[in-house]
Write an enzyme that holds these catalytic residues in place. Structure first.
Site, PDB file in Angstrom:
ATOM      1  N   ASP A  14      -8.685  -1.010  12.869  1.00 22.04           N
ATOM      2  CA  ASP A  14      -8.979  -1.999  11.802  1.00 22.04           C
ATOM      3  C   ASP A  14      -9.842  -2.897  11.894  1.00 22.04           C
ATOM      4  O   ASP A  14     -10.346  -3.820  10.900  1.00 22.04           O
ATOM      5  CB  ASP A  14      -7.608  -2.776  11.518  1.00 22.04           C
ATOM      6  N   GLN A  32       0.025  -2.342  10.412  1.00 18.86           N
ATOM      7  CA  GLN A  32       0.165  -2.329   9.257  1.00 18.86           C
ATOM      8  C   GLN A  32       0.695  -3.837   8.875  1.00 18.86           C
ATOM      9  O   GLN A  32       1.697  -3.992   9.353  1.00 18.86           O
ATOM     10  CB  GLN A  32       1.000  -1.673   8.508  1.00 18.86           C
ATOM     11  N   LYS A  56      -1.974   7.186   4.408  1.00 22.05           N
ATOM     12  CA  LYS A  56      -2.741   7.063   5.827  1.00 22.05           C
ATOM     13  C   LYS A  56      -2.345   8.463   6.609  1.00 22.05           C
ATOM     14  O   LYS A  56      -3.182   9.285   6.932  1.00 22.05           O
ATOM     15  CB  LYS A  56      -2.551   5.707   6.494  1.00 22.05           C
TER      16      LYS A  56
END
Ligand code: NDP
Length: 295
Positions: free
Chosen positions: A120, A97, A53
């Site tokens: 997200d 995460q 990422k």
């Protein structure tokens, strides 16, 4: 002839669009989109994801802020970091995460992220906005699937779609997006009766089950489009191999179009994370959203 939907090439195109848009934002307005990624602990797979990422974020010209915290970080300290990132005007997207170490309440942490920065799309507000057909942040993996489907079919209106899997991160948002495209949507799961027959009604079949190669050609209606979300590492002939939730050989013999694993949905997920960060940045600055990169 079966079309193999090339997610790798599609993702490269999306990243190129994002990069061009970012360059214009920087040049014309002095605005650089920024993505903050928070990693707690040493989970090996998560470390790889976070590294990828970071590299992709830099590559498209965005600012990347990485926060690596010890596995024993307290909930209070993590919440304080999230609040600090919420307040930071150079940060347009925040990603914590998952999975988090078990002593941390993931729901609480995710729901503390400013929904406008929740790239997200897991914040309860974004889940609700998506469910009611309003503008939201859409989870990256289903967004990537939708982009590929739109690209392949144009309009999806009236098509029968079956999503196998009802997780909050893939199955449910995927179904919501397909409903938003006016598909007739069925969500199947481990309790679904006669799954083969259900799947064989699908013009669009999305497999998100987490079971290696479970969906064989028998599940596929001739000519259907099959989207394989699965990522499973399996041992074959003493080597580790990446396979999807779909058995590619038999399914591709029946399908009209299919995504491979690797090289299908996987690369689209990070591309959509970048797209979401750009969208969040545009919204935060009252600018038009990038075309073709939102749901
Ligand atoms: P989950 O384990 O959270 O959900 C799996 C779903 O599949 C559940 O709803 C479960 O049903 C259903 N299921 C399990 N077994 C069966 C069965 N035998 N028949 C029918 N349904 C079944 O997985 P995720 O949604 O998180 O992930 C799904 C897959 O996608 C995984 O392979 C994962 O690695 C991959 N993935 C890939 C990403 C990418 O970037 N490409 C991103 C995220 C995930 P029930 O609810 O009844 O238990």
């Amino acid at each position: 002839m079966t079309t193999i939907i090339d997610g790798k090439a599609f993702a490269a195109r999306v990243r190129g669009q994002v990069q061009a848009h970012v360059a214009r934002l920087v040049e014309e307005r002095g605005i650089q989109p920024g993505l903050a990624v928070v990693l707690v602990g040493e989970d090996a797979a998560s470390q790889v994801y976070v590294r990828n990422k970071h590299a992709s974020t830099i590559e498209v010209g965005m600012a990347s802020f990485e926060h690596r915290l010890a596995a024993e970080t307290s909930e209070g300290d993590l919440l304080a970091l999230v609040r600090q990132l919420n307040a930071d005007r150079s940060v347009h997207g925040i990603l914590v995460q998952l999975p988090l170490p078990p002593h941390l309440n993931s729901e609480l942490i995710i729901n503390t992220i400013d929904p406008a920065k929740d790239v997200d799309g897991f914040h309860i507000s974004n889940v609700g906005l998506l469910g009611t057909g309003q503008k939201s942040m859409v989870p990256c993996t289903p967004l990537g699937c939708l982009m590929m489907l739109r690209d392949h079919h144009g309009s999806l209106s009236g098509m029968n779609a079956v999503v196998v899997g009802r997780s909050n991160i893939v199955g449910k948002p995927m179904a919501q997006l397909l409903l938003g495209e006016s598909c007739t949507v069925t969500i199947a799961h481990s309790r679904t009766k006669d799954l083969v027959a259900v799947c064989r009604r699908a013009d669009i079949l999305v497999a998100a089950v987490g079971r290696p190669e479970m969906i064989t050609g028998d599940y596929v209606k001739p000519g259907a489009t099959v989207i394989d979300v699965g990522i499973n590492r399996v041992a074959r002939n003493g080597k580790t191999k990446l396979v999807g939730d779909v058995e590619f050989a038999s399914a591709s013999a029946v399908a009209g179009a299919i995504t491979p694993v690797p090289g299908g949905v996987g690369p689209m997920t990070i591309a959509c994370l970048l797209a979401n960060t750009l969208t969040a940045c545009c919204r935060a600055n009252g600018l038009p959203e990038p075309e073709g990169l939102t749901a």
